[in-house]
Motif scaffolding. Structure first.
Motif, PDB file in Angstrom:
ATOM      1  N   ARG A 209       0.833  -1.201   0.000  1.00  0.00           N
ATOM      2  CA  ARG A 209       0.000   0.000   0.000  1.00  0.00           C
ATOM      3  C   ARG A 209       0.868   1.251   0.000  1.00  0.00           C
ATOM      4  NH1 ARG A 209      -1.684  -1.062   6.118  1.00  0.00           N
ATOM      5  NH2 ARG A 209      -2.988  -2.673   5.144  1.00  0.00           N
ATOM      6  N   SER A 210       0.514   2.189  -0.851  1.00  0.00           N
ATOM      7  CA  SER A 210       1.248   3.449  -0.943  1.00  0.00           C
ATOM      8  C   SER A 210       0.597   4.497  -0.055  1.00  0.00           C
ATOM      9  CB  SER A 210       1.261   3.942  -2.397  1.00  0.00           C
ATOM     10  OG  SER A 210      -0.050   4.362  -2.767  1.00  0.00           O
ATOM     11  N   ALA A 211       1.217   5.662  -0.035  1.00  0.00           N
ATOM     12  CA  ALA A 211       0.672   6.763   0.765  1.00  0.00           C
ATOM     13  C   ALA A 211      -0.362   7.571  -0.003  1.00  0.00           C
ATOM     14  CB  ALA A 211       1.804   7.683   1.218  1.00  0.00           C
ATOM     15  N   ASP A 212      -0.370   7.462  -1.338  1.00  0.00           N
ATOM     16  CA  ASP A 212      -1.169   8.428  -2.093  1.00  0.00           C
ATOM     17  C   ASP A 212      -1.838   7.885  -3.346  1.00  0.00           C
ATOM     18  OD1 ASP A 212       1.139   7.973  -3.522  1.00  0.00           O
ATOM     19  OD2 ASP A 212       1.632  10.087  -3.819  1.00  0.00           O
ATOM     20  N   LYS A 213      -1.777   6.598  -3.595  1.00  0.00           N
ATOM     21  CA  LYS A 213      -2.401   6.048  -4.799  1.00  0.00           C
ATOM     22  C   LYS A 213      -3.593   5.178  -4.435  1.00  0.00           C
ATOM     23  CE  LYS A 213       1.954   5.791  -7.372  1.00  0.00           C
ATOM     24  NZ  LYS A 213       2.788   6.239  -6.250  1.00  0.00           N
ATOM     25  N   ARG A 214      -4.536   5.050  -5.370  1.00  0.00           N
ATOM     26  CA  ARG A 214      -5.627   4.099  -5.175  1.00  0.00           C
ATOM     27  C   ARG A 214      -5.053   2.709  -4.952  1.00  0.00           C
ATOM     28  NH1 ARG A 214     -10.388   4.891  -9.596  1.00  0.00           N
ATOM     29  NH2 ARG A 214     -10.689   2.731  -8.940  1.00  0.00           N
ATOM     30  N   PHE A 215      -5.692   1.936  -4.091  1.00  0.00           N
ATOM     31  CA  PHE A 215      -5.145   0.617  -3.792  1.00  0.00           C
ATOM     32  C   PHE A 215      -5.109  -0.270  -5.030  1.00  0.00           C
ATOM     33  CE2 PHE A 215      -9.485  -1.066  -3.519  1.00  0.00           C
ATOM     34  CZ  PHE A 215      -9.320  -2.404  -3.855  1.00  0.00           C
ATOM     35  N   GLU A 216      -6.043  -0.041  -5.957  1.00  0.00           N
ATOM     36  CA  GLU A 216      -6.053  -0.816  -7.194  1.00  0.00           C
ATOM     37  C   GLU A 216      -4.784  -0.540  -8.017  1.00  0.00           C
ATOM     38  OE1 GLU A 216     -10.394   0.700  -6.586  1.00  0.00           O
ATOM     39  OE2 GLU A 216      -8.337   1.417  -6.240  1.00  0.00           O
ATOM     40  N   VAL A 217      -4.327   0.702  -8.018  1.00  0.00           N
ATOM     41  CA  VAL A 217      -3.108   1.061  -8.737  1.00  0.00           C
ATOM     42  C   VAL A 217      -1.892   0.464  -8.039  1.00  0.00           C
ATOM     43  CG1 VAL A 217      -1.632   2.989  -9.460  1.00  0.00           C
ATOM     44  CG2 VAL A 217      -4.116   3.128  -9.740  1.00  0.00           C
ATOM     45  N   ASP A 218      -1.898   0.470  -6.719  1.00  0.00           N
ATOM     46  CA  ASP A 218      -0.802  -0.177  -5.985  1.00  0.00           C
ATOM     47  C   ASP A 218      -0.685  -1.652  -6.366  1.00  0.00           C
ATOM     48  OD1 ASP A 218      -0.107   2.143  -4.603  1.00  0.00           O
ATOM     49  OD2 ASP A 218      -1.436   1.695  -2.921  1.00  0.00           O
ATOM     50  N   GLY A 219      -1.821  -2.318  -6.437  1.00  0.00           N
ATOM     51  CA  GLY A 219      -1.807  -3.722  -6.814  1.00  0.00           C
ATOM     52  C   GLY A 219      -1.358  -3.919  -8.247  1.00  0.00           C
ATOM     53  N   ALA A 220      -1.825  -3.048  -9.141  1.00  0.00           N
ATOM     54  CA  ALA A 220      -1.431  -3.143 -10.550  1.00  0.00           C
ATOM     55  C   ALA A 220       0.062  -2.907 -10.723  1.00  0.00           C
ATOM     56  CB  ALA A 220      -2.233  -2.133 -11.371  1.00  0.00           C
TER      57      ALA A 220
ATOM     58  N   HIS B  82      -5.791   5.528   5.602  1.00  0.00           N
ATOM     59  CA  HIS B  82      -4.784   6.588   5.716  1.00  0.00           C
ATOM     60  C   HIS B  82      -4.783   7.508   4.500  1.00  0.00           C
ATOM     61  CE1 HIS B  82      -3.000   3.461   3.293  1.00  0.00           C
ATOM     62  NE2 HIS B  82      -2.031   4.266   2.918  1.00  0.00           N
ATOM     63  N   LYS B  83      -5.561   7.170   3.481  1.00  0.00           N
ATOM     64  CA  LYS B  83      -5.614   7.975   2.257  1.00  0.00           C
ATOM     65  C   LYS B  83      -7.033   7.967   1.677  1.00  0.00           C
ATOM     66  CE  LYS B  83      -3.827   3.956  -0.264  1.00  0.00           C
ATOM     67  NZ  LYS B  83      -2.881   3.450  -1.275  1.00  0.00           N
ATOM     68  N   PRO B  84      -8.027   8.337   2.470  1.00  0.00           N
ATOM     69  CA  PRO B  84      -9.415   8.260   2.004  1.00  0.00           C
ATOM     70  C   PRO B  84      -9.692   9.115   0.786  1.00  0.00           C
ATOM     71  CG  PRO B  84      -9.270   9.538   4.031  1.00  0.00           C
ATOM     72  CD  PRO B  84      -7.930   8.892   3.836  1.00  0.00           C
ATOM     73  N   GLU B  85      -8.859  10.123   0.552  1.00  0.00           N
ATOM     74  CA  GLU B  85      -9.065  10.977  -0.622  1.00  0.00           C
ATOM     75  C   GLU B  85      -8.929  10.183  -1.926  1.00  0.00           C
ATOM     76  OE1 GLU B  85      -4.729  10.912   0.338  1.00  0.00           O
ATOM     77  OE2 GLU B  85      -6.564  11.171   1.509  1.00  0.00           O
ATOM     78  N   THR B  86      -8.228   9.050  -1.882  1.00  0.00           N
ATOM     79  CA  THR B  86      -8.055   8.255  -3.103  1.00  0.00           C
ATOM     80  C   THR B  86      -9.316   7.488  -3.472  1.00  0.00           C
ATOM     81  OG1 THR B  86      -7.222   6.280  -1.942  1.00  0.00           O
ATOM     82  CG2 THR B  86      -5.607   7.953  -2.600  1.00  0.00           C
TER      83      THR B  86
ATOM     84  N   CYS C  61     -15.516   4.010   3.236  1.00  0.00           N
ATOM     85  CA  CYS C  61     -15.103   5.085   4.150  1.00  0.00           C
ATOM     86  C   CYS C  61     -16.307   5.706   4.841  1.00  0.00           C
ATOM     87  CB  CYS C  61     -14.325   6.150   3.386  1.00  0.00           C
ATOM     88  SG  CYS C  61     -12.722   5.617   2.769  1.00  0.00           S
ATOM     89  N   GLU C  62     -17.367   5.939   4.085  1.00  0.00           N
ATOM     90  CA  GLU C  62     -18.563   6.552   4.656  1.00  0.00           C
ATOM     91  C   GLU C  62     -19.212   5.639   5.698  1.00  0.00           C
ATOM     92  OE1 GLU C  62     -21.694   9.432   2.597  1.00  0.00           O
ATOM     93  OE2 GLU C  62     -21.953   7.355   1.953  1.00  0.00           O
ATOM     94  N   TRP C  63     -19.125   4.348   5.476  1.00  0.00           N
ATOM     95  CA  TRP C  63     -19.753   3.371   6.364  1.00  0.00           C
ATOM     96  C   TRP C  63     -18.942   3.135   7.636  1.00  0.00           C
ATOM     97  CZ3 TRP C  63     -24.501   1.208   5.752  1.00  0.00           C
ATOM     98  CH2 TRP C  63     -24.820   0.076   6.514  1.00  0.00           C
ATOM     99  N   LEU C  64     -17.599   3.131   7.511  1.00  0.00           N
ATOM    100  CA  LEU C  64     -16.765   2.641   8.613  1.00  0.00           C
ATOM    101  C   LEU C  64     -15.760   3.641   9.175  1.00  0.00           C
ATOM    102  CD1 LEU C  64     -15.894  -0.932   7.250  1.00  0.00           C
ATOM    103  CD2 LEU C  64     -17.513  -0.378   9.070  1.00  0.00           C
ATOM    104  N   LEU C  65     -15.454   4.718   8.446  1.00  0.00           N
ATOM    105  CA  LEU C  65     -14.394   5.629   8.900  1.00  0.00           C
ATOM    106  C   LEU C  65     -15.002   6.811   9.652  1.00  0.00           C
ATOM    107  CD1 LEU C  65     -11.329   6.125   8.794  1.00  0.00           C
ATOM    108  CD2 LEU C  65     -11.703   7.449   6.709  1.00  0.00           C
ATOM    109  N   PRO C  66     -14.782   6.895  10.957  1.00  0.00           N
ATOM    110  CA  PRO C  66     -15.370   7.986  11.748  1.00  0.00           C
ATOM    111  C   PRO C  66     -14.942   9.357  11.223  1.00  0.00           C
ATOM    112  CG  PRO C  66     -14.482   6.271  13.183  1.00  0.00           C
ATOM    113  CD  PRO C  66     -14.017   5.951  11.797  1.00  0.00           C
ATOM    114  N   GLY C  67     -15.911  10.249  11.082  1.00  0.00           N
ATOM    115  CA  GLY C  67     -15.625  11.616  10.666  1.00  0.00           C
ATOM    116  C   GLY C  67     -15.468  11.814   9.179  1.00  0.00           C
ATOM    117  N   TYR C  68     -15.533  10.732   8.410  1.00  0.00           N
ATOM    118  CA  TYR C  68     -15.346  10.874   6.964  1.00  0.00           C
ATOM    119  C   TYR C  68     -16.579  11.514   6.333  1.00  0.00           C
ATOM    120  CZ  TYR C  68     -14.867   9.684   2.021  1.00  0.00           C
ATOM    121  OH  TYR C  68     -14.786   9.741   0.651  1.00  0.00           O
ATOM    122  N   LYS C  69     -16.350  12.505   5.482  1.00  0.00           N
ATOM    123  CA  LYS C  69     -17.436  13.136   4.729  1.00  0.00           C
ATOM    124  C   LYS C  69     -17.111  13.008   3.248  1.00  0.00           C
ATOM    125  CE  LYS C  69     -20.090  17.396   4.140  1.00  0.00           C
ATOM    126  NZ  LYS C  69     -21.375  16.678   4.163  1.00  0.00           N
TER     127      LYS C  69
END
Length: 212
Positions: free
Chosen positions: A74-85, A175-179, A189-197
């Motif tokens: 997992r990276s700090a700033d990429k979508r997890f799908e891109v990390d896997g790719a 750690h990177k919900p913006e992705t 994120c909306e379902w499980l991450l507290p404070g996420y909008k």
């Protein structure tokens, strides 16, 4: 590992075994079982529809499709799908796999959650997307027989999968919900991450820096 499950042969080439070992090393039982089920359901769909596909590349794509959720990849700033790719691309290039095959696997992994697009890509990408949708949300559930489903689950158990996979997703990108913006992962994120909008595209358009 069982070579055949529900009449589907699990690839056992050197390349396939090394990919499986990589997931075994860096993933857990949840991802291992899920990734193998994805391959099996994808292959079943391909066989049912008489679609030509490369079983080895489909298997490797399936093994890597969620590896971007793991701490090792997992990276700090990429979508997890891109990390896997990217992980799949590095793995295949290091073993001298032709670039056409590398690109195919990269697309299959990177696009596997991109509903409405990936199903129109090459067979391996489209089939893996089917396998993911089948295992995660039961999409087109009746396409595969209850007997075949049972054989797959016996070989690669679900074990509270529908509950645990959501937390596994979140762990991979909390750690990177913006992705997750603009993807189905924003739902996690909306379902499980507290404070996420969830960001709203309309809001971004109307509050851009353009002055009209």
């Amino acid at each position: 590992m069982t070579n055949f499950v529900a009449d589907i042969k699990i690839p056992d080439s050197q390349l396939a075994r090394e990919a499986a070992e990589l997931l075994r090393e860096h993933g857990d039982e949840l991802l291992w079982n899920h990734s193998n089920r994805v391959f099996l359901f994808a292959a079943m769909k391909g066989n049912l529809n008489q679609i030509q596909y490369d079983s080895e590349l489909l298997y490797i794509s399936s093994l890597f499709h969620d590896i971007g959720l793991t701490p090792a990849y997992r990276s700090a700033d990429k979508r997890f799908e891109v990390d896997g790719a990217n992980a799949a691309r590095d793995f295949l290039r290091s073993r001298g796999v032709p670039e056409d095959s590398v690109r195919l696997v990269w697309d299959a992994v990177a696009l596997h959650t991109t509903i409405g697009i990936v199903e129109y890509k090459e067979a391996e990408a489209a089939l893996m997307n089917f396998g993911v949708g089948y295992d995660v949300v039961g999409k087109n559930f009746d396409l595969i027989s209850a007997e075949a489903r049972q054989k797959v689950v016996e070989a690669f158990p679900r074990d509270r999968f529908k509950h645990d996979i959501l937390h596994a997703f979140l762990e991979g990108f909390k750690h990177k919900p913006e992705t997750t913006y603009g993807t189905i992962n924003a739902d996690v994120c909306e379902w499980l991450l507290p404070g996420y909008k969830r960001p709203n595209f309309c809001h971004q358009v109307l509050h851009s820096k353009w002055d009209e």
